[in-house]
Design a protein around this motif. Structure first.
Motif, short mmCIF file in Angstrom:
data_model
loop_
_atom_site.label_atom_id
_atom_site.label_comp_id
_atom_site.label_asym_id
_atom_site.label_seq_id
_atom_site.Cartn_x
_atom_site.Cartn_y
_atom_site.Cartn_z
N GLU A 130 0.83 -1.21 -0.03
CA GLU A 130 0.07 -0.03 0.02
C GLU A 130 0.84 1.19 -0.20
OE1 GLU A 130 -4.02 1.83 2.41
OE2 GLU A 130 -3.12 -0.14 3.07
N ALA A 131 2.07 1.25 0.66
CA ALA A 131 2.76 2.54 0.96
C ALA A 131 3.49 2.63 -0.44
CB ALA A 131 3.85 2.46 2.05
N LYS A 132 4.04 1.67 -0.97
CA LYS A 132 4.65 1.88 -2.40
C LYS A 132 3.73 2.06 -3.21
CE LYS A 132 7.53 -1.72 -3.17
NZ LYS A 132 8.44 -2.96 -3.17
N PHE A 133 2.51 1.58 -3.31
CA PHE A 133 1.58 1.93 -4.29
C PHE A 133 1.32 3.68 -4.14
CE2 PHE A 133 -2.67 2.53 -5.87
CZ PHE A 133 -2.53 1.76 -7.12
N ALA A 134 1.18 4.11 -3.16
CA ALA A 134 0.88 5.52 -2.96
C ALA A 134 2.09 6.28 -3.64
CB ALA A 134 0.79 5.76 -1.60
N GLU A 135 3.14 5.66 -3.21
CA GLU A 135 4.56 6.06 -3.90
C GLU A 135 4.74 6.17 -5.31
OE1 GLU A 135 9.22 5.33 -3.71
OE2 GLU A 135 8.18 4.54 -2.25
N VAL A 164 5.11 -3.05 -14.53
CA VAL A 164 6.26 -2.32 -15.01
C VAL A 164 7.40 -2.59 -14.17
CG1 VAL A 164 7.60 -0.33 -15.60
CG2 VAL A 164 5.04 -0.35 -16.12
N ALA A 165 8.58 -3.38 -14.58
CA ALA A 165 9.68 -3.61 -13.72
C ALA A 165 10.43 -2.70 -13.51
CB ALA A 165 10.29 -4.62 -14.34
N LEU A 166 10.46 -2.30 -12.11
CA LEU A 166 11.36 -1.01 -11.84
C LEU A 166 12.48 -1.50 -10.77
CD1 LEU A 166 8.30 1.05 -11.15
CD2 LEU A 166 9.97 1.34 -13.01
N LYS A 167 13.51 -1.04 -10.99
CA LYS A 167 14.81 -1.67 -10.19
C LYS A 167 14.87 -0.73 -8.57
CE LYS A 167 19.71 -1.79 -10.54
NZ LYS A 167 19.79 -3.17 -10.42
N ASP A 168 15.11 -1.86 -7.91
CA ASP A 168 15.01 -1.33 -6.56
C ASP A 168 13.53 -0.93 -5.95
OD1 ASP A 168 17.74 -1.77 -6.40
OD2 ASP A 168 18.13 0.10 -7.04
N PHE A 169 12.55 -1.28 -6.80
CA PHE A 169 11.19 -0.67 -6.15
C PHE A 169 10.43 -2.22 -6.11
CE2 PHE A 169 6.89 0.08 -6.88
CZ PHE A 169 6.58 1.09 -6.08
N ASN A 170 10.30 -2.97 -7.07
CA ASN A 170 9.32 -4.05 -6.99
C ASN A 170 10.13 -5.45 -7.25
OD1 ASN A 170 9.41 -3.84 -9.85
ND2 ASN A 170 7.15 -3.45 -10.00
N GLU A 171 11.32 -5.36 -7.21
CA GLU A 171 12.21 -6.67 -7.54
C GLU A 171 11.79 -7.56 -6.20
OE1 GLU A 171 16.51 -5.83 -9.08
OE2 GLU A 171 15.86 -4.14 -7.87
N ASP A 172 11.68 -7.13 -4.99
CA ASP A 172 11.27 -8.22 -3.90
C ASP A 172 9.96 -8.44 -3.98
OD1 ASP A 172 10.12 -5.43 -3.18
OD2 ASP A 172 10.65 -5.60 -1.23
N ARG A 204 15.32 7.68 -15.59
CA ARG A 204 15.08 6.66 -16.29
C ARG A 204 15.82 5.39 -16.30
NH1 ARG A 204 9.73 7.06 -18.10
NH2 ARG A 204 9.48 8.71 -19.10
N ILE A 205 17.35 5.71 -16.19
CA ILE A 205 18.44 4.65 -16.13
C ILE A 205 18.03 4.10 -14.87
CG2 ILE A 205 20.91 4.28 -16.15
CD1 ILE A 205 19.58 4.58 -18.88
N GLY A 206 18.01 4.81 -13.50
CA GLY A 206 17.87 4.51 -12.16
C GLY A 206 16.46 3.54 -12.26
N GLN A 207 15.49 3.48 -13.02
CA GLN A 207 14.41 2.83 -12.95
C GLN A 207 14.58 1.41 -13.67
OE1 GLN A 207 11.52 5.49 -14.79
NE2 GLN A 207 10.74 6.33 -12.92
N TYR A 208 15.52 1.53 -14.62
CA TYR A 208 15.37 0.45 -15.54
C TYR A 208 15.82 -1.08 -14.90
CZ TYR A 208 16.97 -2.26 -19.39
OH TYR A 208 17.14 -3.48 -20.65
N TRP A 209 14.91 -1.78 -15.20
CA TRP A 209 15.35 -3.47 -14.43
C TRP A 209 15.12 -4.23 -15.73
CZ3 TRP A 209 11.80 -6.66 -11.01
CH2 TRP A 209 12.38 -7.93 -10.50
N SER A 210 16.30 -4.82 -16.23
CA SER A 210 16.14 -5.60 -17.21
C SER A 210 15.24 -6.78 -16.97
CB SER A 210 17.54 -6.06 -18.00
OG SER A 210 17.27 -7.01 -18.72
N LEU A 211 14.36 -7.40 -17.98
CA LEU A 211 13.64 -8.40 -17.91
C LEU A 211 14.52 -9.66 -18.07
CD1 LEU A 211 10.16 -7.64 -19.25
CD2 LEU A 211 11.01 -7.20 -17.07
#
Length: 334
Positions: A130-135, A164-172, A204-211
């Motif tokens: 919930e907190a990450k979704f709001a963020e 959307v695959a986002l590095k250091d955000f939803n990897e876990d 953008r580069i910081g967000q990018y998580w290769s599939l």
């Protein structure tokens, strides 16, 4: 005027993605800035014009129509448009009418969408925290979207969750999201973040998580079997053997899928973009409004298809941002 739409590379165009509004009730950090300037409403095609536009594409061979935004369900009176498109489903000229949504309005509209002939919806949902979704959405409420998911399933709609695959955000959350979709019988697709529009201070580069990396992680937990399935979009599919569920990967950056592209996008102002990753566009609003006859519009559609490029130029190699589009995804249609 009855010949099918064939682009310069002999690809048949059978899939239209139509944005009905650039407005949205979220402000997702990879999609738009927090303080967006939206188009004046007078510039948007009316619902009647959208109907006429889609009907022309259907006459020219489009068999799949996906409604996008912005958030399409925030457009006032939008169910009038969906109800009008049902006649093309009933005639058999249109094979599928689908919707991409953030889910915020599905609790209200799911039953009406099913009645209009919609059988599948894609819901964009990047986290179940919930907190990450709001963020990530800035303005969104996770509970509202989850109620929308439940309403869609209850209405009989087949649901696919787009993440959307986002590095250091939803990897876990990778395995948790996969398990949640499996439990509810929903398909799941992961999407690489695409360089669309100015998003303020976000990197953008910081967000990018290769599939490729995401698939490697899945392979540690599951037995993966590649599938030949094609749904008219860019996703490549695999099955997680332990759950039996189908998972798609949309990889415009690590795997160019352009060779099989069968789609074009039209904005809510009547601009046709024949490639998501190119700036080239053509105007359909002027010919649409120039005559009550459909011939000028259909000629303009054919001319635009004749300019469709071979592929896009998205590139994150060497940690540099290549091929960035100036327009936001919410303008083109997600």
């Amino acid at each position: 005027m009855t010949a099918p739409l064939i682009d310069p590379f002999q690809r048949a165009i059978t899939y239209l993605r139509l944005s009905v509004t650039d407005r949205c009730d979220f402000r997702c950090v990879y999609c738009m800035s927090e303080n967006m300037t939206f188009l004046p409403k007078k510039e948007l095609l009316s619902l009647e014009e959208l109907d006429r536009l889609c009907s022309s594409f259907i006459r020219l061979g489009v068999e799949k129509l996906r409604i996008t935004g912005g958030e399409p369900l925030v457009r006032r009176g939008i169910m009038t448009f969906f109800d009008g498109m049902k006649r093309h489903l009933d005639s058999g000229d249109l094979k599928e009418l689908t919707l991409t949504t953030n889910g915020s309005q599905l609790e209200r509209f799911a039953d009406d969408l099913y009645a209009a002939g919609v059988r599948r919806v894609n819901i964009s949902l990047d986290t179940l925290d919930e907190a990450k979704f709001a963020e990530i959405t800035r303005w969104g409420r996770l509970a509202q979207v989850l109620r929308g998911v439940d309403a869609a399933l209850k209405a009989g709609l087949k649901v696919k969750i787009n993440v959307v695959a986002l590095k250091d955000f939803n990897e876990d959350e990778l395995f948790f999201i996969a398990a949640w979709c499996a439990e509810l019988g929903m398909d799941l697709t992961f999407i690489e973040v695409m360089p669309m529009g100015d998003i303020g201070n976000e990197n953008r580069i910081g967000q990018y998580w290769s599939l490729k990396d995401l698939r490697t992680k899945l392979d540690e937990e599951f037995t993966l079997t590649d599938l030949p399935d094609r749904t008219g979009g860019p996703a490549r599919y695999m099955r997680l053997e332990e759950t039996g569920q189908r998972v798609g990967l949309i990889t415009p950056l690590t795997h160019n899928f352009c060779e099989s592209c069968n789609r074009v996008r039209v904005t809510c102002t009547g601009e046709i973009y024949t490639c998501l990753g190119q700036e080239g566009k053509s105007d359909l609003r002027a010919p649409l409004r120039s005559s009550e006859a459909d011939a000028p519009l259909e000629e303009a559609i054919r001319a635009a298809i004749g300019l469709k490029p071979k592929g896009h130029d998205f590139d994150y190699s060497r940690q540099e941002l290549g091929g960035q589009m100036t327009r936001h995804m919410s303008h083109t249609g997600g």
